[in-house]
Motif scaffolding. Structure first.
Motif, mmCIF file in Angstrom:
data_model
loop_
_atom_site.group_PDB
_atom_site.id
_atom_site.type_symbol
_atom_site.label_atom_id
_atom_site.label_comp_id
_atom_site.label_asym_id
_atom_site.label_seq_id
_atom_site.Cartn_x
_atom_site.Cartn_y
_atom_site.Cartn_z
ATOM 1 N N SER A 191 0.838 -1.195 0.000
ATOM 2 C CA SER A 191 0.000 0.000 0.000
ATOM 3 C C SER A 191 0.876 1.250 0.000
ATOM 4 C CB SER A 191 -0.908 -0.001 1.238
ATOM 5 O OG SER A 191 -1.659 1.194 1.304
ATOM 6 N N VAL A 192 0.711 2.084 -1.005
ATOM 7 C CA VAL A 192 1.425 3.364 -1.101
ATOM 8 C C VAL A 192 0.368 4.454 -1.161
ATOM 9 C CG1 VAL A 192 3.104 4.753 -2.359
ATOM 10 C CG2 VAL A 192 3.326 2.259 -2.334
ATOM 11 N N THR A 193 0.108 5.078 -0.034
ATOM 12 C CA THR A 193 -0.975 6.044 0.086
ATOM 13 C C THR A 193 -0.568 7.432 -0.379
ATOM 14 O OG1 THR A 193 -1.564 4.813 2.082
ATOM 15 C CG2 THR A 193 -2.767 6.842 1.660
ATOM 16 N N THR A 194 0.663 7.801 -0.102
ATOM 17 C CA THR A 194 1.181 9.118 -0.430
ATOM 18 C C THR A 194 2.693 9.033 -0.584
ATOM 19 O OG1 THR A 194 1.422 11.408 0.371
ATOM 20 C CG2 THR A 194 1.330 9.693 2.034
ATOM 21 N N LEU A 195 3.261 9.963 -1.331
ATOM 22 C CA LEU A 195 4.714 10.071 -1.451
ATOM 23 C C LEU A 195 5.264 11.163 -0.542
ATOM 24 C CD1 LEU A 195 5.018 9.825 -5.346
ATOM 25 C CD2 LEU A 195 5.325 7.981 -3.676
ATOM 26 N N PRO A 197 6.179 12.566 2.876
ATOM 27 C CA PRO A 197 6.411 12.082 4.251
ATOM 28 C C PRO A 197 5.700 12.912 5.304
ATOM 29 C CG PRO A 197 8.398 13.117 3.346
ATOM 30 C CD PRO A 197 7.428 12.990 2.215
ATOM 31 N N LYS A 198 5.449 14.191 5.042
ATOM 32 C CA LYS A 198 4.743 15.028 6.011
ATOM 33 C C LYS A 198 3.293 14.584 6.145
ATOM 34 C CE LYS A 198 7.595 19.174 5.402
ATOM 35 N NZ LYS A 198 7.598 20.621 5.006
ATOM 36 N N VAL A 199 2.673 14.239 5.032
ATOM 37 C CA VAL A 199 1.302 13.740 5.082
ATOM 38 C C VAL A 199 1.274 12.373 5.744
ATOM 39 C CG1 VAL A 199 -0.670 12.997 3.695
ATOM 40 C CG2 VAL A 199 0.593 15.052 3.045
ATOM 41 N N ALA A 200 2.210 11.508 5.356
ATOM 42 C CA ALA A 200 2.255 10.157 5.916
ATOM 43 C C ALA A 200 2.443 10.177 7.428
ATOM 44 C CB ALA A 200 3.384 9.360 5.259
ATOM 45 N N ARG A 201 3.173 11.153 7.932
ATOM 46 C CA ARG A 201 3.503 11.202 9.350
ATOM 47 C C ARG A 201 2.259 11.355 10.224
ATOM 48 N NH1 ARG A 201 8.355 13.414 8.711
ATOM 49 N NH2 ARG A 201 7.517 15.515 8.465
ATOM 50 N N THR A 202 1.224 12.010 9.727
ATOM 51 C CA THR A 202 -0.012 12.148 10.511
ATOM 52 C C THR A 202 -1.084 11.183 10.039
ATOM 53 O OG1 THR A 202 -0.864 13.905 9.045
ATOM 54 C CG2 THR A 202 0.446 14.580 10.958
ATOM 55 N N VAL A 225 9.256 -12.152 -6.737
ATOM 56 C CA VAL A 225 7.967 -12.221 -6.040
ATOM 57 C C VAL A 225 6.977 -11.303 -6.749
ATOM 58 C CG1 VAL A 225 6.759 -11.825 -3.862
ATOM 59 C CG2 VAL A 225 9.120 -12.669 -3.846
ATOM 60 N N PRO A 226 5.856 -11.816 -7.219
ATOM 61 C CA PRO A 226 4.860 -10.953 -7.871
ATOM 62 C C PRO A 226 4.363 -9.890 -6.905
ATOM 63 C CG PRO A 226 4.351 -13.281 -8.230
ATOM 64 C CD PRO A 226 5.424 -13.224 -7.184
ATOM 65 N N VAL A 227 4.571 -8.634 -7.243
ATOM 66 C CA VAL A 227 4.198 -7.550 -6.338
ATOM 67 C C VAL A 227 3.444 -6.472 -7.095
ATOM 68 C CG1 VAL A 227 6.475 -6.461 -6.626
ATOM 69 C CG2 VAL A 227 5.058 -5.857 -4.657
ATOM 70 N N SER A 228 2.372 -6.022 -6.504
ATOM 71 C CA SER A 228 1.593 -4.913 -7.043
ATOM 72 C C SER A 228 1.455 -3.865 -5.949
ATOM 73 C CB SER A 228 0.221 -5.386 -7.518
ATOM 74 O OG SER A 228 -0.506 -5.963 -6.450
ATOM 75 N N ALA A 229 0.770 -2.787 -6.260
ATOM 76 C CA ALA A 229 0.599 -1.700 -5.289
ATOM 77 C C ALA A 229 -0.881 -1.359 -5.166
ATOM 78 C CB ALA A 229 1.392 -0.476 -5.713
ATOM 79 N N ASN A 230 -1.180 -0.680 -4.088
ATOM 80 C CA ASN A 230 -2.554 -0.232 -3.862
ATOM 81 C C ASN A 230 -2.497 1.163 -3.274
ATOM 82 O OD1 ASN A 230 -5.324 -0.191 -3.606
ATOM 83 N ND2 ASN A 230 -5.370 -1.424 -1.743
ATOM 84 N N ILE A 238 -6.665 15.613 0.026
ATOM 85 C CA ILE A 238 -5.542 15.243 0.888
ATOM 86 C C ILE A 238 -4.445 14.584 0.065
ATOM 87 C CG2 ILE A 238 -4.771 13.848 2.855
ATOM 88 C CD1 ILE A 238 -6.488 16.177 3.706
ATOM 89 N N ASN A 239 -4.777 13.546 -0.690
ATOM 90 C CA ASN A 239 -3.747 12.876 -1.493
ATOM 91 C C ASN A 239 -4.175 12.592 -2.937
ATOM 92 O OD1 ASN A 239 -5.584 10.788 -1.003
ATOM 93 N ND2 ASN A 239 -3.999 9.245 -0.687
#
Length: 355
Positions: A191-195, A197-202, A225-230, A238-239
């Motif tokens: 899971s990659v919600t945001t790039l 770090p200031k947003v991720a921190r809260t 390893v088969p890897v995807s993102a969400n 916000i994002n």
């Protein structure tokens, strides 16, 4: 209540869904403790051992791609303010707020229970998902290693599994994941919600830094390893402005594909999220909630199958269009990965099942 450093929720009220009190009867001293004794001690994570009778949970939801799952832990120290699993703590008479991210439950019998369930004569093989409720690689996994033990059983029995996480701690198990991947028995979603770090921190205070998640995608892909993102969740104002950049970065890291889920605010998550907005984004709190309600037919949350993940209306259509275009531009997608189920072998000594 002042925001606790390193935590996501700004509230810790009891759930009202089950007629629980707003506060404990003997809890009034907390109101005066800081004035009398000075600052309260920093909130510490507590882990309680839980001994369930079974470990595989089953569901029949039409918009979920798996029928079996395992949750090694209850609660999640990552503290993601948007987590739709927060309301489950109310069933334990605990707050979906700070209690959810600081009063955790570990299931050390998980591997043994799994071994027993896989050995049953009537067991039907179907991929087991991990990370669908709480993160299997949250910080306490470092000490408890329950997810690792479950993976060892799955590798031994050649059982397929899906894993979702927002932690690069998954790399500690890359040996098992590589072994499973050789037989097409595992798929990982980061899971990659945001790039930012200031947003991720809260937003998700104790989850891995965004760059560490991208690095984990690269390491897993390099190991076969088969890897995807969400991108989960997408939160308007916000994002959502990061859709194109997140898609491009995960593609460059080696992800096979990317999906998304719009923010969901079931039960106690809605007031917790509004309080978080007031604390960290007071300039746009009203705008964020107005768009969310537009996505959810005028409500804070839409529980209906089909629409609960993607939303409805103009805003939902706009986000969907942007995401599809970004995904196509990045060259992601294609044939869906289907894990094998024909290699399964029961655990050793499982009722002479093969005879």
């Amino acid at each position: 209540m002042a925001a606790e450093k390193g935590r996501g929720a700004t509230l810790n009220g009891e759930s009202r869904r089950f007629a629980l009190p707003e506060r404990q009867i003997d809890g009034d001293w907390l109101d005066m403790a800081e004035a009398i004794d000075g600052a309260l001690p920093r909130l510490r994570t507590q882990v309680t051992v839980e001994h369930p009778r079974t470990i595989i949970a089953r569901n029949s939801s039409p918009d979920i791609a798996f029928s079996q799952s395992i949750n090694a832990y209850r609660g999640c120290e990552h503290g993601c303010i948007y987590c739709f699993a927060r309301p489950t703590h109310a069933y334990l008479d605990l707050s979906p707020g700070l209690d959810f991210e600081s009063k955790l439950f570990a299931k050390p019998d998980a591997a043994a229970l799994l071994r027993r369930e896989l050995g049953k004569r009537n067991y039907v093989v179907s991929p087991i998902a991990m990370g669908t409720n709480t993160d299997p690689y949250q910080p306490i996994e470092k000490d408890w290693r329950i997810t690792r033990q479950v993976l060892e059983v799955l590798a031994e029995t050649r059982h397929p599994t899906f894993i979702t996480t927002k932690s690069d701690r998954i790399l500690h198990d890359i040996d098992l994941l590589s072994d499973l991947a050789r037989d097409n028995l595992v798929a990982v979603m980061i899971s990659v919600t945001t790039l930012d770090p200031k947003v991720a921190r809260t937003l998700e205070p104790r989850a891995a830094h965004p760059e560490k998640r991208l690095a984990a995608i690269a390491r897993l892909a390099a190991a076969g390893v088969p890897v995807s993102a969400n991108m989960s969740p997408i939160i308007p104002a916000i994002n959502d402005h990061e859709i194109e950049s997140v898609v491009a970065r995960v593609a460059a890291a080696g992800a096979r594909d990317i999906s998304y889920i719009l923010v969901r605010l079931p039960h106690e998550v809605a007031p917790l999220f509004r309080a978080w907005l007031d604390e960290h984004h007071p300039d746009r709190a009203a705008k964020v909630m107005a768009i969310i309600r537009d996505l959810r037919s005028g409500r804070d949350n839409d529980p209906n199958f089909g629409s609960r993940m993607k939303g409805q209306g103009v805003w939902a259509d706009l986000i969907r269009t942007r995401f599809v275009k970004a995904r196509r531009k990045a060259g992601l997608g294609g044939e869906k990965l289907a894990l094998r189920t024909d290699l399964f072998r029961p655990p050793a000594g499982a009722q002479m099942r093969l005879l």
